[in-house]
Design an enzyme around this catalytic site. Sequence first.
Site: not given
Ligand code: THU
Length: 134
Positions: A41, A52, A54, A85, A88
Amino acid sequence: MSDDLKAAAEKVSRNAYAPYSNFHVGAAVRGANGTIYSGCNVENVAYPEGTCAEAGAIAAMIAAGETRLTEVYVVAASPTPVTPCGGCRQKLAEFGDAEVRVTMAGAEGVEMQMTLAELLPGAFSQSHLEGSTS
Ligand code: THU
């Protein structure tokens, strides 16, 4: 799920740029060609501009010329396994078949597995566009 995918996700999570949430996520996808692509992320002071893990892994795969994924691993140091999320889930569904396994991991090696279809039932897909009458 093979250990190399897990290792790639754990390694890239250490590079996460997450000064606002302090929640470091790593994702690794295996392309149909067997190569592993990873992403973390990347947050931004303008919060909605953050991306994110992903999305980063998918971008790396597409940039390398691969368009199909066969396996996914997502990890964060959360008490329960980190689940992708909603956005994603749709992004992963674009490039993987319904049966593709997504392994979600949290702190201390706790893992959970679901398929893309289980993560995104009723996914919006190309078939909806093809059925359009407009
Ligand atoms: N986040 C991800 O990178 N992937 C996920 O599957 C869930 C959330 C990140 C987004 C943000 O930078 C942090 O986690 C908090 O939400």
